[in-house]
Design an enzyme around this catalytic site. Structure first.
Site, PDB file in Angstrom:
ATOM      1  N   ARG A 172      83.473  27.352 -36.226  1.00 22.86           N
ATOM      2  CA  ARG A 172      84.150  26.929 -34.996  1.00 22.86           C
ATOM      3  C   ARG A 172      85.084  25.759 -35.272  1.00 22.86           C
ATOM      4  NH1 ARG A 172      78.854  27.804 -33.149  1.00 22.86           N
ATOM      5  NH2 ARG A 172      78.649  29.359 -31.482  1.00 22.86           N
ATOM      6  N   ASP A 192      86.130  31.260 -47.160  1.00 23.48           N
ATOM      7  CA  ASP A 192      84.957  31.606 -46.349  1.00 23.48           C
ATOM      8  C   ASP A 192      84.551  33.024 -46.706  1.00 23.48           C
ATOM      9  OD1 ASP A 192      83.172  32.466 -44.281  1.00 23.48           O
ATOM     10  OD2 ASP A 192      83.928  30.861 -42.998  1.00 23.48           O
ATOM     11  N   ALA A 252      80.820  18.035 -41.827  1.00 23.46           N
ATOM     12  CA  ALA A 252      79.902  19.158 -41.634  1.00 23.46           C
ATOM     13  C   ALA A 252      78.456  18.735 -41.890  1.00 23.46           C
ATOM     14  CB  ALA A 252      80.316  20.324 -42.529  1.00 23.46           C
ATOM     15  N   ARG A 253      78.023  18.829 -43.140  1.00 21.95           N
ATOM     16  CA  ARG A 253      76.665  18.443 -43.522  1.00 21.95           C
ATOM     17  C   ARG A 253      76.720  17.731 -44.867  1.00 21.95           C
ATOM     18  NH1 ARG A 253      75.949  19.330 -38.945  1.00 21.95           N
ATOM     19  NH2 ARG A 253      74.409  20.707 -37.940  1.00 21.95           N
ATOM     20  N   ASP A 276      81.659  11.551 -42.930  1.00 22.99           N
ATOM     21  CA  ASP A 276      81.036  11.256 -41.636  1.00 22.99           C
ATOM     22  C   ASP A 276      79.572  11.690 -41.621  1.00 22.99           C
ATOM     23  OD1 ASP A 276      81.319  10.306 -38.867  1.00 22.99           O
ATOM     24  OD2 ASP A 276      80.948  12.400 -38.326  1.00 22.99           O
ATOM     25  N   GLU A 281      70.370  11.266 -43.994  1.00 24.45           N
ATOM     26  CA  GLU A 281      71.061  10.609 -42.896  1.00 24.45           C
ATOM     27  C   GLU A 281      70.009  10.030 -41.950  1.00 24.45           C
ATOM     28  OE1 GLU A 281      75.014  12.277 -41.450  1.00 24.45           O
ATOM     29  OE2 GLU A 281      73.668  12.682 -39.767  1.00 24.45           O
ATOM     30  N   HIS A 300      78.348   9.350 -38.606  1.00 23.53           N
ATOM     31  CA  HIS A 300      78.228  10.602 -37.846  1.00 23.53           C
ATOM     32  C   HIS A 300      78.815  10.450 -36.441  1.00 23.53           C
ATOM     33  CE1 HIS A 300      75.695  14.521 -37.930  1.00 23.53           C
ATOM     34  NE2 HIS A 300      76.737  14.667 -37.136  1.00 23.53           N
ATOM     35  N   GLY A 303      81.422  14.022 -33.851  1.00 28.10           N
ATOM     36  CA  GLY A 303      81.039  14.820 -32.690  1.00 28.10           C
ATOM     37  C   GLY A 303      81.208  14.052 -31.392  1.00 28.10           C
ATOM     38  N   ALA A 304      80.835  14.688 -30.294  1.00 21.08           N
ATOM     39  CA  ALA A 304      81.041  14.127 -28.959  1.00 21.08           C
ATOM     40  C   ALA A 304      80.345  12.775 -28.809  1.00 21.08           C
ATOM     41  CB  ALA A 304      80.531  15.095 -27.905  1.00 21.08           C
TER      42      ALA A 304
END
Length: 342
Positions: A172, A192, A252-253, A276, A281, A300, A303-304
């Site tokens: 996404r 991908d 991502a991770r 990030d 973590e 991190h 994100g929102a």
């Protein structure tokens, strides 16, 4: 919004921390929540194993979850015989919903699409600033206290015109990043294994193998899921494929990168990394990632956050609206996708 009649409103319970609830639901969204669902007291719980929580679960048809939600396991399912749906106001559901929920046919939805928006925006901003070499100019200017001088010659040329960005994983977020890069004079590569060249062409990217992407890219941005086969996807060998002065961005991770190999390469001054996310973590305070030149850490935050979280609440409320009016869900999670999504 059409308010459903009282007998059509599903009974709901929020399973999340007070902080998460306060971030997600401001006053207008709380009003919409109560208009769409029947919510008894307590409306929100932070655990699902105590006698009061189990009592509440008995009549619940919809669980609304968020970051920091308690695990939804077989005991929770057994205590909620009327449960129809879990609406998650966050991204991944893999970590908190047990197999029993899928076996029972409980609808699960996610706000991952809404959370992808700020992550993609953060990534785009990082790519453009790093492509302009802005952080390096800022560091040089602060260190030398003069706008001109030999320090400027140590900074590589900008790559925001005619450069190449490699997107690892057309998830996404990866797809959004590719779309956001379209207006710029930048070549976009993607890697991908689940995407074919036709799909990539529709996104305006060139699909290549990962090794080729690393060799050709000035900036590489990671958007692959955390899976056994993606652990240390960028190991010492693959990091060695990156060109001099390449920049690696990871929203991502953390486990996608071999951190020890990354530290070694950045210490040599051959590349930069904007991380990030990390593994683990949060990081231990003595992690070399904090002190290695060329590595920039953010905690991190892609994100929102703050008002951005209202997108996640809106996504959940839209799902609740569809459920109350008997319409199909907007963003259901396909059980089969758990093998390859974040």
């Amino acid at each position: 919004m059409t308010t459903p009649p009282d007998d059509a409103r599903p009974t709901a319970l929020l399973a999340m921390s007070r902080t998460t609830f306060d971030d997600l639901f401001d006053a207008p969204r709380r009003d919409r929540l109560h208009a769409l669902a029947a919510i008894a007291a307590p409306a929100r719980v932070e655990e699902l194993s105590s006698p009061p929580a189990i009592t509440r679960l008995h009549d619940v048809e919809v669980l609304i979850t968020g970051w920091g939600t308690p695990a939804l396991n077989a005991d929770v399912l057994a205590a909620a015989p009327r449960l129809r749906a879990v609406l998650h106001a966050g991204g991944s559901v893999k970590g908190h919903i047990s197999q029993e929920f899928w076996d029972a046919g409980v609808l699960v939805t996610s706000a991952a699409e809404a959370n992808a928006i700020p992550v993609a925006e953060f990534t785009l901003a990082t790519i453009l600033l790093e492509g302009k070499r802005s952080p390096r100019y800022a560091e040089g200017y602060a260190g030398e206290r003069t706008a001109s001088g030999r320090w400027r010659s140590r900074i590589p040329p900008s790559v925001n015109f005619g450069g190449t960005v490699g997107v690892v994983g057309l998830s996404r977020v990866g797809r959004r990043v590719a779309g956001l890069l379209r207006p710029f004079d930048i070549e976009v590569l993607a890697s991908d294994p689940l995407v074919d060249p036709r799909q990539a062409a529709l996104l305006g990217v060139e699909l290549v193998e990962l090794d080729e992407l690393l060799v050709r890219s000035d900036i590489v941005t990671l958007h692959a899921p955390e899976l056994p086969e993606t652990h240390h996807l960028l190991d010492a060998r693959r990091l060695g494929l990156l060109r001099q002065d390449a920049v690696l961005v990871n929203t991502a991770r953390g486990s996608l990168i071999d951190a020890e190999a990354l530290v070694a390469r950045c210490r040599d001054g051959r590349m930069r990394a904007i991380l990030d996310v990390t593994d683990p973590e949060p990081l231990p305070s003595d992690s070399p990632l904090f002190t290695t030149p060329g590595i920039v850490l953010t905690p991190h935050i892609a994100g929102a956050m703050h008002p951005e979280t209202h997108r996640l609440a809106d996504a959940v409320l839209d799902e609740l609206d569809h459920l109350a009016h008997g319409r199909p869900p907007r963003h259901p999670v396909d059980r089969r996708s758990l093998e390859y999504i974040a």
